[in-house]
Scaffold this motif. Sequence first.
Motif, PDB file in Angstrom:
ATOM      1  N   GLY A 263       0.844  -1.201   0.000  1.00  0.00           N
ATOM      2  CA  GLY A 263       0.000   0.000   0.000  1.00  0.00           C
ATOM      3  C   GLY A 263       0.869   1.237   0.000  1.00  0.00           C
ATOM      4  O   GLY A 263       1.868   1.306  -0.706  1.00  0.00           O
ATOM      5  N   LYS A 264       0.463   2.203   0.827  1.00  0.00           N
ATOM      6  CA  LYS A 264       1.222   3.449   0.901  1.00  0.00           C
ATOM      7  C   LYS A 264       1.637   3.701   2.337  1.00  0.00           C
ATOM      8  O   LYS A 264       0.895   3.383   3.261  1.00  0.00           O
ATOM      9  CB  LYS A 264       0.356   4.629   0.425  1.00  0.00           C
ATOM     10  N   LEU A 265       2.779   4.293   2.504  1.00  0.00           N
ATOM     11  CA  LEU A 265       3.277   4.488   3.863  1.00  0.00           C
ATOM     12  C   LEU A 265       3.933   5.844   4.048  1.00  0.00           C
ATOM     13  O   LEU A 265       4.659   6.326   3.185  1.00  0.00           O
ATOM     14  CB  LEU A 265       4.309   3.398   4.195  1.00  0.00           C
ATOM     15  N   LEU A 266       3.656   6.432   5.210  1.00  0.00           N
ATOM     16  CA  LEU A 266       4.412   7.597   5.660  1.00  0.00           C
ATOM     17  C   LEU A 266       5.196   7.142   6.876  1.00  0.00           C
ATOM     18  O   LEU A 266       4.627   6.558   7.791  1.00  0.00           O
ATOM     19  CB  LEU A 266       3.467   8.725   6.085  1.00  0.00           C
ATOM     20  N   MET A 267       6.490   7.368   6.872  1.00  0.00           N
ATOM     21  CA  MET A 267       7.275   7.035   8.062  1.00  0.00           C
ATOM     22  C   MET A 267       7.550   8.332   8.784  1.00  0.00           C
ATOM     23  O   MET A 267       8.052   9.282   8.191  1.00  0.00           O
ATOM     24  CB  MET A 267       8.621   6.409   7.660  1.00  0.00           C
ATOM     25  N   ILE A 270       8.729  11.277  15.237  1.00  0.00           N
ATOM     26  CA  ILE A 270       7.907  12.223  15.976  1.00  0.00           C
ATOM     27  C   ILE A 270       8.690  12.815  17.137  1.00  0.00           C
ATOM     28  O   ILE A 270       9.443  12.109  17.809  1.00  0.00           O
ATOM     29  CB  ILE A 270       6.625  11.520  16.450  1.00  0.00           C
ATOM     30  N   ALA A 271       8.461  14.106  17.349  1.00  0.00           N
ATOM     31  CA  ALA A 271       9.171  14.804  18.418  1.00  0.00           C
ATOM     32  C   ALA A 271       8.502  14.496  19.752  1.00  0.00           C
ATOM     33  O   ALA A 271       7.898  15.364  20.376  1.00  0.00           O
ATOM     34  CB  ALA A 271       9.180  16.300  18.143  1.00  0.00           C
ATOM     35  N   MET A 272       8.555  13.234  20.147  1.00  0.00           N
ATOM     36  CA  MET A 272       7.988  12.868  21.442  1.00  0.00           C
ATOM     37  C   MET A 272       8.828  11.787  22.082  1.00  0.00           C
ATOM     38  O   MET A 272       9.557  11.043  21.413  1.00  0.00           O
ATOM     39  CB  MET A 272       6.536  12.393  21.303  1.00  0.00           C
ATOM     40  N   LYS A 273       8.714  11.714  23.387  1.00  0.00           N
ATOM     41  CA  LYS A 273       9.437  10.710  24.143  1.00  0.00           C
ATOM     42  C   LYS A 273       8.519  10.206  25.245  1.00  0.00           C
ATOM     43  O   LYS A 273       8.026  11.023  26.007  1.00  0.00           O
ATOM     44  CB  LYS A 273      10.706  11.333  24.740  1.00  0.00           C
ATOM     45  N   PRO A 274       8.255   8.936  25.341  1.00  0.00           N
ATOM     46  CA  PRO A 274       8.759   7.867  24.480  1.00  0.00           C
ATOM     47  C   PRO A 274       8.045   7.852  23.134  1.00  0.00           C
ATOM     48  O   PRO A 274       6.995   8.477  22.980  1.00  0.00           O
ATOM     49  CB  PRO A 274       8.397   6.619  25.288  1.00  0.00           C
ATOM     50  N   GLY A 275       8.660   7.138  22.174  1.00  0.00           N
ATOM     51  CA  GLY A 275       7.950   6.844  20.934  1.00  0.00           C
ATOM     52  C   GLY A 275       8.317   7.662  19.734  1.00  0.00           C
ATOM     53  O   GLY A 275       7.436   8.211  19.087  1.00  0.00           O
ATOM     54  N   ARG A 276       9.569   7.718  19.377  1.00  0.00           N
ATOM     55  CA  ARG A 276       9.928   8.519  18.208  1.00  0.00           C
ATOM     56  C   ARG A 276       9.400   7.955  16.877  1.00  0.00           C
ATOM     57  O   ARG A 276       8.745   8.673  16.131  1.00  0.00           O
ATOM     58  CB  ARG A 276      11.434   8.728  18.155  1.00  0.00           C
ATOM     59  N   PRO A 277       9.690   6.682  16.551  1.00  0.00           N
ATOM     60  CA  PRO A 277       9.229   6.250  15.228  1.00  0.00           C
ATOM     61  C   PRO A 277       7.757   5.872  15.223  1.00  0.00           C
ATOM     62  O   PRO A 277       7.248   5.272  16.177  1.00  0.00           O
ATOM     63  CB  PRO A 277      10.102   5.015  14.949  1.00  0.00           C
ATOM     64  N   LEU A 278       7.063   6.250  14.172  1.00  0.00           N
ATOM     65  CA  LEU A 278       5.659   5.880  14.028  1.00  0.00           C
ATOM     66  C   LEU A 278       5.395   5.751  12.531  1.00  0.00           C
ATOM     67  O   LEU A 278       5.867   6.563  11.747  1.00  0.00           O
ATOM     68  CB  LEU A 278       4.760   6.959  14.622  1.00  0.00           C
ATOM     69  N   ALA A 279       4.678   4.714  12.163  1.00  0.00           N
ATOM     70  CA  ALA A 279       4.374   4.523  10.743  1.00  0.00           C
ATOM     71  C   ALA A 279       2.883   4.709  10.538  1.00  0.00           C
ATOM     72  O   ALA A 279       2.075   4.285  11.362  1.00  0.00           O
ATOM     73  CB  ALA A 279       4.800   3.131  10.301  1.00  0.00           C
ATOM     74  N   PHE A 280       2.530   5.358   9.441  1.00  0.00           N
ATOM     75  CA  PHE A 280       1.125   5.621   9.158  1.00  0.00           C
ATOM     76  C   PHE A 280       0.924   5.354   7.680  1.00  0.00           C
ATOM     77  O   PHE A 280       1.623   5.902   6.842  1.00  0.00           O
ATOM     78  CB  PHE A 280       0.819   7.077   9.512  1.00  0.00           C
ATOM     79  N   GLY A 281       0.002   4.491   7.367  1.00  0.00           N
ATOM     80  CA  GLY A 281      -0.182   4.165   5.958  1.00  0.00           C
ATOM     81  C   GLY A 281      -1.556   3.640   5.656  1.00  0.00           C
ATOM     82  O   GLY A 281      -2.450   3.617   6.504  1.00  0.00           O
ATOM     83  N   VAL A 283      -3.399   0.338   3.559  1.00  0.00           N
ATOM     84  CA  VAL A 283      -3.294  -0.917   2.824  1.00  0.00           C
ATOM     85  C   VAL A 283      -4.719  -1.306   2.429  1.00  0.00           C
ATOM     86  O   VAL A 283      -5.578  -1.463   3.304  1.00  0.00           O
ATOM     87  CB  VAL A 283      -2.653  -2.038   3.685  1.00  0.00           C
ATOM     88  N   GLN A 284      -4.952  -1.436   1.153  1.00  0.00           N
ATOM     89  CA  GLN A 284      -6.308  -1.610   0.636  1.00  0.00           C
ATOM     90  C   GLN A 284      -7.201  -0.523   1.244  1.00  0.00           C
ATOM     91  O   GLN A 284      -6.875   0.655   1.157  1.00  0.00           O
ATOM     92  CB  GLN A 284      -6.832  -3.021   0.903  1.00  0.00           C
ATOM     93  N   ASN A 285      -8.305  -0.928   1.912  1.00  0.00           N
ATOM     94  CA  ASN A 285      -9.175   0.109   2.490  1.00  0.00           C
ATOM     95  C   ASN A 285      -8.908   0.341   3.964  1.00  0.00           C
ATOM     96  O   ASN A 285      -9.703   0.985   4.636  1.00  0.00           O
ATOM     97  CB  ASN A 285     -10.644  -0.292   2.319  1.00  0.00           C
ATOM     98  N   SER A 286      -7.850  -0.224   4.480  1.00  0.00           N
ATOM     99  CA  SER A 286      -7.661  -0.047   5.921  1.00  0.00           C
ATOM    100  C   SER A 286      -6.459   0.829   6.222  1.00  0.00           C
ATOM    101  O   SER A 286      -5.537   0.963   5.421  1.00  0.00           O
ATOM    102  CB  SER A 286      -7.594  -1.400   6.621  1.00  0.00           C
ATOM    103  N   THR A 287      -6.537   1.424   7.396  1.00  0.00           N
ATOM    104  CA  THR A 287      -5.472   2.318   7.846  1.00  0.00           C
ATOM    105  C   THR A 287      -4.460   1.514   8.629  1.00  0.00           C
ATOM    106  O   THR A 287      -4.824   0.678   9.452  1.00  0.00           O
ATOM    107  CB  THR A 287      -6.054   3.407   8.761  1.00  0.00           C
ATOM    108  N   PHE A 288      -3.204   1.796   8.378  1.00  0.00           N
ATOM    109  CA  PHE A 288      -2.141   1.103   9.083  1.00  0.00           C
ATOM    110  C   PHE A 288      -1.450   2.065  10.033  1.00  0.00           C
ATOM    111  O   PHE A 288      -1.063   3.160   9.637  1.00  0.00           O
ATOM    112  CB  PHE A 288      -1.121   0.549   8.078  1.00  0.00           C
TER     113      PHE A 288
END
Length: 397
Positions: A263-267, A270-281, A283-288
């Motif tokens: 599908g499509k992905l945005l990597m 994020i300027a936050m702690k904890p949790g810098r990496p986050l993927a948003f995409g 796939v078909q009709n669903s959000t990842f």
Amino acid sequence: MSNGLLSVDAALEQLLAGAKPVREIEEVPTLEATNRVLARAQRSTMDVPPMDNSAMDGYAVRVSDGNKLRVAQKIMAGSVGKPLEAGTAARIFTGAPIPPGADAVIMQENCDLQGDQVILRKKPRQGEWIRLAASDIRKGGEILPAGKRLLPQDTGLAASVGIKTLPVYRKVRLGLFFTGDELVMPGEPLAPGRIYNSNRFTLRGLAEVFGCELRDYGIVPDTLEATREVLRRAAGECDVIVTSGGVSVGEADYVKPAVEAEGKLLMWRIAMKPGRPLAFGVVQNSTFIGLPGNPVSSFVTFLIFVRPFLLRTQGMKEVTPRAIDARADFDWPEPDARREFLRVKWNAQGGLELYPTQDSAVLTSTAWADGLVDNPAGHAVRKGETVRFLPYSELYW
Ligand code: AMP
Ligand code: MG
């Protein structure tokens, strides 16, 4: 952001812009509607109370008749009395309809009985202890707005006007899977180098808290093929897919190439702690949404990003958690350059204590805490200062 990181608010805005509220509405018994989101505003088809009734056990009287009256009838809740004759009182119980002609109820505690006579020790006020018809709800009035998550008191309110079923949005179908060859389930032997898949428990629990219909695809091996295959399957079955791990840029991180291939992905970083990496995409009709693997990071990023996304998908408009101003009874002298979500707990003095280690691998901090302090980037907290507190109770829905 100058450091190449995306702000929490900007990420959230993009995420929410992609939320498609579920459209399908199902009619469920009011008895089973708690925690569902109401799809259409509900109005009352009746007045509540439907008739003037007594707020007390006592005597229904006509105030102008004086203080010595013959008790001529008895009206229990559920029965209907006769018109009140001059000079008489009606023995009446809480909830029973006021007989025609009566204009007050006097509490039994303020009366004496002499044979079939009641003596009022105190003159009642006009209208005293009478609950007027429609004083609570007017026929035709709105009792519950569309888009409200139904709490127990809401289903009770619907039932109080005779509503037997309620239209609610179908539940969001949430798919979960967990990447990492190191993961094993409790009950399996923990070979050297392995860890228990704690995120499965935390994220599944959150899926339940937010009323999702859960599809749990379990542990997925760190290979591109396995990750693509589960993604395809989940996308065919779910509205939203949430994963943990594999979103860093390590050699065993296959989430990125798998979502890109399917599908499509945005990597995002994020300027936050904890949790810098986050993927948003998509796939078909669903959000990842790919969360980081560190247990604290996946928990916190779920609450900060997945929670509002799910609520919006579930048909709710208001998704911002209500923060509380609270007193920090701790110092946080060396803040991160990123916005931090610190694990804190109320103390007996009504202030907040900080968990001593804020490492994102230390899941103990989340279990110990009552919520998170939302600390601005670079801001040193000094003891006694007011901070923005997000209690778990405001983050769980
Ligand atoms: P990753 O994002 O895959 O690089 O994982 C980051 C850290 O989180 C690693 O130490 C992983 O072992 C750990 N981790 C990943 N997935 C889980 C999980 N499901 N439960 C507990 N810890 C995990
Ligand atoms: Mg991994």
